[in-house]
Scaffold this active site. Structure first.
Site, PDB file in Angstrom:
ATOM      1  N   ASP A 105       7.170   5.833  19.652  1.00  0.00           N
ATOM      2  CA  ASP A 105       8.275   5.114  20.576  1.00  0.00           C
ATOM      3  C   ASP A 105       7.739   5.505  22.124  1.00  0.00           C
ATOM      4  OD1 ASP A 105      10.150   3.630  21.179  1.00  0.00           O
ATOM      5  OD2 ASP A 105      11.672   5.068  21.062  1.00  0.00           O
ATOM      6  N   ARG A 147      11.704  -9.232  18.602  1.00  0.00           N
ATOM      7  CA  ARG A 147      11.189  -9.332  20.295  1.00  0.00           C
ATOM      8  C   ARG A 147      10.614 -10.346  20.535  1.00  0.00           C
ATOM      9  NH1 ARG A 147       8.537  -3.131  21.345  1.00  0.00           N
ATOM     10  NH2 ARG A 147      10.258  -2.045  20.554  1.00  0.00           N
ATOM     11  N   LEU A 149      -7.180  12.186   3.919  1.00  0.00           N
ATOM     12  CA  LEU A 149      -5.901  11.777   4.384  1.00  0.00           C
ATOM     13  C   LEU A 149      -5.587  10.334   4.065  1.00  0.00           C
ATOM     14  CD1 LEU A 149      -3.453  12.146   6.606  1.00  0.00           C
ATOM     15  CD2 LEU A 149      -4.902  10.994   7.976  1.00  0.00           C
ATOM     16  N   HIS A 182       1.046  -0.634  24.364  1.00  0.00           N
ATOM     17  CA  HIS A 182       0.634  -1.002  22.853  1.00  0.00           C
ATOM     18  C   HIS A 182      -0.724  -0.648  22.695  1.00  0.00           C
ATOM     19  CE1 HIS A 182       4.604  -1.984  22.000  1.00  0.00           C
ATOM     20  NE2 HIS A 182       4.607  -3.414  22.539  1.00  0.00           N
ATOM     21  N   GLY A 213       6.397   0.735  25.499  1.00  0.00           N
ATOM     22  CA  GLY A 213       6.777  -0.162  26.962  1.00  0.00           C
ATOM     23  C   GLY A 213       7.051   0.629  28.069  1.00  0.00           C
ATOM     24  N   TRP A 259      10.698  -7.895  14.652  1.00  0.00           N
ATOM     25  CA  TRP A 259      10.622  -9.249  14.745  1.00  0.00           C
ATOM     26  C   TRP A 259      11.549 -10.182  15.717  1.00  0.00           C
ATOM     27  CZ3 TRP A 259       6.341 -10.787  12.438  1.00  0.00           C
ATOM     28  CH2 TRP A 259       5.759 -10.480  11.242  1.00  0.00           C
ATOM     29  N   SER A 304       8.820  -2.511  13.046  1.00  0.00           N
ATOM     30  CA  SER A 304       9.961  -2.280  11.889  1.00  0.00           C
ATOM     31  C   SER A 304      10.535  -3.736  11.750  1.00  0.00           C
ATOM     32  CB  SER A 304      11.005  -1.675  12.859  1.00  0.00           C
ATOM     33  OG  SER A 304      11.267  -2.425  13.862  1.00  0.00           O
TER      34      SER A 304
HETATM   35  C1  FPP Z   1       7.441   1.300  20.079  1.00  0.00           C
HETATM   36  O1  FPP Z   1       7.254   1.384  21.536  1.00  0.00           O
HETATM   37  C2  FPP Z   1       6.195   0.949  19.516  1.00  0.00           C
HETATM   38  C3  FPP Z   1       6.018  -0.305  18.711  1.00  0.00           C
HETATM   39  C4  FPP Z   1       7.223  -1.172  18.321  1.00  0.00           C
HETATM   40  C5  FPP Z   1       4.802  -0.684  18.249  1.00  0.00           C
HETATM   41  C6  FPP Z   1       3.824   0.508  17.873  1.00  0.00           C
HETATM   42  C7  FPP Z   1       2.381   0.059  17.825  1.00  0.00           C
HETATM   43  C8  FPP Z   1       1.281   0.684  18.266  1.00  0.00           C
HETATM   44  C9  FPP Z   1       1.152   1.959  18.383  1.00  0.00           C
HETATM   45  C10 FPP Z   1       0.013  -0.138  17.938  1.00  0.00           C
HETATM   46  C11 FPP Z   1      -0.253  -0.651  16.768  1.00  0.00           C
HETATM   47  C12 FPP Z   1      -0.496   0.358  15.769  1.00  0.00           C
HETATM   48  C13 FPP Z   1      -1.358   0.756  14.764  1.00  0.00           C
HETATM   49  C14 FPP Z   1      -1.112   1.399  13.725  1.00  0.00           C
HETATM   50  C15 FPP Z   1      -2.693   0.162  14.962  1.00  0.00           C
HETATM   51  P1  FPP Z   1       8.302   0.399  22.351  1.00  0.00           P
HETATM   52  O2  FPP Z   1       7.695  -0.774  22.672  1.00  0.00           O
HETATM   53  O3  FPP Z   1       9.541   0.318  21.570  1.00  0.00           O
HETATM   54  O4  FPP Z   1       8.567   1.296  23.641  1.00  0.00           O
HETATM   55  P2  FPP Z   1       9.699   1.158  24.499  1.00  0.00           P
HETATM   56  O5  FPP Z   1      10.801   1.863  23.837  1.00  0.00           O
HETATM   57  O6  FPP Z   1       9.335   2.336  25.746  1.00  0.00           O
HETATM   58  O7  FPP Z   1       9.894  -0.148  24.995  1.00  0.00           O
END
Ligand code: FPP
Length: 248
Positions: free
Chosen positions: A23, A74, A134, A40, A26, A72, A68
């Site tokens: 997390d 977003r 792994l 990301h 953003g 969807w 998650s």
């Molecule tokens: C949460 O941060 C992150 C996500 C919803 C996406 C996670 C995806 C990646 C790290 C990239 C792709 C992953 C792989 C496995 C190749 P957020 O956007 O909710 O951050 P915020 O809470 O600060 O807005």
């Protein structure tokens, strides 16, 4: 203390399964005055580093919450960009997975993914299927409530079809109907970015997991931060409902 790959960790207390809620992408982008997608993209670099470290240490399962069911909802541009990022990452990272003997698996409602993403994941899963190191489990279009609802429907179906007897349902039966059916329960859950929530992730499977929360945003989560989480885990006493004396 014995060292693994020059890291201060007790080799006899390595968690078998680590699950991570990645997390803060953003917020990381915002702090750097960048658009969310840069967060990301930087998050993918962290995924690469943490996967390599987990493989090096000898962790058996690493489950990452990549997308998650709720994600969807977003904005469409962000969902589309995340899907493209996943497709590109899989193409780019498959050689790294092969080099590190990593086997890829996915959990979640992957039928909802765009065709190209689904195809790429299937190819990578097939290509890495014989790797013995792994197990990297990506949760994609995943939420626990989706998984439990799906499992209950399947169980009801099998009862009606005479393939499952109601009185035979126990905890093992329920685990076997989940998308994590061949995966041991996580020993350690890590969540980055300072949020103290489970957010619909592996609710059944986390029953006895140790929880570790850090303020660090996912793109800033380094190998050292990961090792600090593992060291913290190694100092916990896991009692599984028993007394301290019973488990010593
Ligand atoms: C949460 O941060 C992150 C996500 C919803 C996406 C996670 C995806 C990646 C790290 C990239 C792709 C992953 C792989 C496995 C190749 P957020 O956007 O909710 O951050 P915020 O809470 O600060 O807005």
């Amino acid at each position: 203390m014995t060292k693994i790959a020059n890291i201060d960790l007790d080799p006899t207390r390595i968690p078998r399964h680590v699950a991570i809620i990645m997390d803060g992408n953003g917020r990381w982008a915002k702090r750097h005055g960048l658009a969310r997608m840069f967060g990301h993209k930087q998050g993918v670099t962290t995924v690469h580093q943490i996967t390599e470290t987990a493989a090096e240490i000898g962790i058996e399962y690493l489950t990452l919450y990549a997308f998650s069911t709720e994600n969807w909802n977003r904005p469409k541009e962000e969902v589309d960009a995340l899907m493209s990022l996943l497709v590109d990452t899989i193409a780019k990272e498959t050689p790294t997975l092969m080099k590190n003997n990593v086997r890829l698996q996915t959990i979640g409602d992957t039928d909802r993914l765009p065709e190209l993403a689904r195809q790429r994941f299937e190819e990578c899963i097939a290509q890495t299927a014989d790797n013995t190191g792994l197990n990297l489990v990506l949760a994609l279009s995943y939420s626990s409530r989706w998984e439990l609802t799906h499992a209950m429907r399947e169980m009801a179906h099998d009862i009606q079809a005479g393939q499952l007897r109601q009185e035979c349902i126990d905890e093992e039966t329920i685990s076997a109907y989940l998308t994590t059916r061949n995966i041991p329960d996580p020993d350690l859950l890590i969540r980055t970015s300072g949020e103290l929530r489970i957010s619909n992730f592996l609710l059944w499977q986390l029953a006895y997991a140790e929880l570790y929360f850090t303020d660090c945003l996912w793109p800033d989560f380094t190998k050292e931060e990961f090792i600090a989480a593992l060291q913290d885990y190694q100092h916990r006493e896991r009692r599984f409902g028993k007394t301290s004396e019973q488990v010593q």
